[in-house]
Design an enzyme around this catalytic site. Structure first.
Site, short mmCIF file in Angstrom:
data_model
loop_
_atom_site.label_atom_id
_atom_site.label_comp_id
_atom_site.label_asym_id
_atom_site.label_seq_id
_atom_site.Cartn_x
_atom_site.Cartn_y
_atom_site.Cartn_z
N ASP A 1 0.82 -1.22 0.00
CA ASP A 1 0.00 0.00 0.00
C ASP A 1 0.85 1.27 0.00
O ASP A 1 0.42 2.31 0.51
CB ASP A 1 -0.95 0.05 1.21
N LYS B 1 2.44 2.25 -5.02
CA LYS B 1 3.24 1.80 -6.17
C LYS B 1 2.56 2.11 -7.49
O LYS B 1 3.21 2.44 -8.48
CB LYS B 1 3.49 0.29 -6.09
N GLY C 1 -4.04 -4.11 -4.52
CA GLY C 1 -5.05 -3.12 -4.91
C GLY C 1 -4.35 -1.82 -5.21
O GLY C 1 -3.74 -1.23 -4.32
N HIS C 2 -4.34 -1.43 -6.46
CA HIS C 2 -3.72 -0.17 -6.84
C HIS C 2 -4.82 0.81 -7.25
O HIS C 2 -5.58 0.53 -8.15
CB HIS C 2 -2.75 -0.37 -8.02
N ARG D 1 3.49 -28.79 -6.09
CA ARG D 1 3.34 -29.41 -7.41
C ARG D 1 1.96 -30.01 -7.65
O ARG D 1 1.78 -31.01 -8.32
CB ARG D 1 4.46 -30.45 -7.64
N GLN E 1 2.19 -5.85 -3.15
CA GLN E 1 2.53 -5.99 -1.72
C GLN E 1 3.85 -5.24 -1.43
O GLN E 1 4.11 -4.25 -2.08
CB GLN E 1 2.65 -7.47 -1.32
N THR F 1 2.98 -12.46 3.04
CA THR F 1 2.24 -13.10 1.96
C THR F 1 3.06 -14.30 1.50
O THR F 1 4.13 -14.58 2.05
CB THR F 1 1.92 -12.08 0.83
N THR G 1 -8.37 -3.39 -1.35
CA THR G 1 -8.94 -4.71 -1.65
C THR G 1 -9.97 -5.13 -0.61
O THR G 1 -11.02 -5.66 -0.94
CB THR G 1 -7.81 -5.76 -1.73
N LYS H 1 2.79 10.33 -0.39
CA LYS H 1 1.91 10.87 0.66
C LYS H 1 2.60 11.86 1.61
O LYS H 1 2.27 11.90 2.80
CB LYS H 1 1.24 9.73 1.43
N GLY I 1 -0.29 14.18 -3.31
CA GLY I 1 -1.74 14.10 -3.40
C GLY I 1 -2.12 12.96 -4.32
O GLY I 1 -1.25 12.38 -4.98
P1 IMP Z 1 -2.41 -12.70 1.67
O1 IMP Z 1 -1.45 -12.17 0.68
O2 IMP Z 1 -3.85 -12.45 1.32
O3 IMP Z 1 -2.13 -14.14 2.00
O4 IMP Z 1 -2.19 -11.89 3.06
C1 IMP Z 1 -0.99 -12.02 3.83
C2 IMP Z 1 -0.63 -10.71 4.48
O5 IMP Z 1 -0.24 -9.77 3.48
C3 IMP Z 1 -1.78 -10.04 5.25
O6 IMP Z 1 -1.24 -9.33 6.35
C4 IMP Z 1 -2.35 -9.05 4.24
O7 IMP Z 1 -3.01 -7.97 4.87
C5 IMP Z 1 -1.07 -8.60 3.57
N1 IMP Z 1 -1.28 -8.14 2.18
C6 IMP Z 1 -1.50 -8.90 1.09
N2 IMP Z 1 -1.62 -8.13 -0.01
C7 IMP Z 1 -1.47 -6.87 0.40
C8 IMP Z 1 -1.45 -5.62 -0.29
O8 IMP Z 1 -1.59 -5.52 -1.52
N3 IMP Z 1 -1.27 -4.52 0.48
C9 IMP Z 1 -1.04 -4.59 1.82
N4 IMP Z 1 -1.03 -5.74 2.50
C10 IMP Z 1 -1.24 -6.87 1.80
#
Ligand code: IMP
Length: 438
Positions: A13, A16, A40-41, A144, A225, A240, A313, A344, A428
């Site tokens: 977040d 990017k 989520g962008h 696999r 991420q 993740t 997201t 920001k 901004g």
């Molecule tokens: P997962 O990727 O859904 O398995 O989540 C694993 C961890 O990564 C959790 O703490 C999520 O909140 C975090 N996470 C996954 N994708 C994002 C992202 O795009 N932005 C911020 N945190 C993320």
């Protein structure tokens, strides 16, 4: 050397999408290399707000071909939804503009059900995943057992594999006391998606290497991420299941390091995190002392604006805190950043003083790097330096030297603490609210 890699330097977040959008205007190919629709962008172009989860931000530019690389895990139904939304907004999402790796792994309803079941079982130790099935899909890949996008080419075989995957998931779900999936209900949307996605399937590693060889294409790799969520380099197990740091781009797209000339780390001017796991500079937004709570509320915003700290997201409120230069320096090492993009900065306006953590204290020792173990990170106490804030609204500023002196000093301290210069500063949410330094 024509490849630029952009990755998140914190817990995701970081904004990017903004940095990618800025560079995508001159890119021939924009490629995602890892993760899935957990990302989520959000991009603001004029009056339109685009929320992208799977498709690279290059889709908003006329020229760039957009690639979903082999390192991704893709939910085909959600990919189609995103394509349809963008097409309805008048964007070209034809197979000439969008290519999906035949080697990418697919997320099925089995993965989504297992993600939720595992989180529920972990109770208060839950990771706080996005519940998009990401972890179980990567688990099947490494084990696999996965289904790759290329398998959507033969609907009969694909259907059989889906049924087998759902049978296997049902065994686990049943052992966990969870409701079972009905294969006849959940597979038809995937088969329909497969039919529509077939023209997009491409050997994307071959495509990228051909473009590099034949027309010296400029390729922009868009991370999702952040480094601190990397399965190897993050605060394991609160991570993740992929490698969002720079190394992941090489594997997740299939090119060699000799092509890369620029690696940009995107960092927010403060810290945020969603989900569980340690965050040393977190500010208590509920029960902190009033001054701490006030700063935390200032950083998070109320949720009334898209720009506030609520997940793109999941909509979850993000945890917020002071900038953690210990983590950021570590990210610079892990990724080998040539430049930073600081986002920001405008949010810091109006705070009397600002803090940056430059070290941790742990068990009587002072550390200038994060411990590897999540429990140790959780016990580490940040050591702060305090800087004077600024009250001016900086959102209309486009030249670096016009920023208040305190803001320039803040940026300079970040650069000094990390040893990397900030080439871009965002002030901004709009596309043009950027300060690009010479
Ligand atoms: P997962 O990727 O859904 O398995 O989540 C694993 C961890 O990564 C959790 O703490 C999520 O909140 C975090 N996470 C996954 N994708 C994002 C992202 O795009 N932005 C911020 N945190 C993320």
């Amino acid at each position: 050397m024509p490849i630029t890699i952009i990755t998140g330097a914190q817990w995701g977040d970081e904004g990017k999408g903004r940095a990618v959008d800025w560079l995508a205007a001159s890119a021939d190919v924009v490629a995602r290399f890892g993760g899935g629709d957990n990302a989520g962008h959000t991009l603001y172009v004029g009056d339109d707000v685009f929320k992208l989860h799977l498709i690279p931000s290059g889709i908003l530019h006329d020229r760039a071909v957009n690639v979903l690389g082999n390192g991704m895990v893709i939910n085909p139904v959600n990919l189609l939804k995103e394509m349809d939304t963008l097409a309805a907004l008048g964007l070209d999402v034809s197979p000439e503009r969008l290519k999906v790796s035949t080697r990418a792994h697919l997320i099925t309803p089995a993965h989504i059900a297992l993600d939720a079941a595992k989180e529920q079982k972990l109770g208060e130790n839950a990771i706080g995943t996005t519940l998009r099935g990401i972890g179980p899909a990567y688990l099947d890949k490494a084990g696999r057992n996965g289904i790759r996008a290329g398998e959507m080419r033969d609907l009969e075989v694909f259907g059989d594999k889906l049924h087998a995957a759902i049978r296997a998931a049902n065994q686990t779900l049943s052992a966990m006391g969870q409701p079972l999936l009905n294969a006849d209900e959940v597979t038809p949307p995937l088969l329909q998606a497969a039919e529509r996605l077939r023209p997009y399937l491409t050997d994307t590693a071959r495509y990228i290497n051909r473009r590099l060889r034949e027309d010296r294409a400029q390729i922009l790799c868009e991370g999702a991420q952040g480094t601190l969520l990397d399965v190897d380099h993050g605060s394991y197990p609160f991570v993740t299941s992929s490698n969002p740091s720079t190394g992941g781009a090489l594997i997740g797209l299939g090119f060699g390091p000799t092509h890369v000339n620029r690696v940009i780390g995107v960092a927010k001017a403060f810290s945020t995190r969603v989900g569980g796991g340690p965050m040393p500079t977190e500010l208590d937004i509920e029960d902190g002392d009033p001054a701490e709570t006030a700063v935390a509320r200032h950083l998070r915003g109320t949720g009334a604006n898209f720009w506030d700290e609520f997940g793109t997201t999941t909509g979850r409120p993000r945890r917020v805190g002071w900038l953690d230069a210990v983590m950021l320096r570590y990210s610079c090492d892990v990724n080998g950043y040539t430049d930073l993009a600081l986002t920001k900065l405008d949010i810091l306006s109006g705070l009397d003083e600002l803090k940056i953590a430059y070290a941790y204290e742990l068990d009587g020792e002072r550390l200038d790097y994060p411990p590897a173990n999540a429990d140790d990170i959780a016990r580490a106490r940040p050591v702060y330096e305090t800087l004077t804030g600024w009250s001016e609204d900086v959102s209309a500023i486009r030249r670096y030297h016009k920023l208040p002196e305190e803001a320039r000093y803040y940026i300079r301290r970040v650069e000094e603490l990390c040893g990397v210069s900030a080439i871009m500063v965002s002030v901004g949410p709009e596309r043009d609210q950027l300060i690009v330094r010479d």
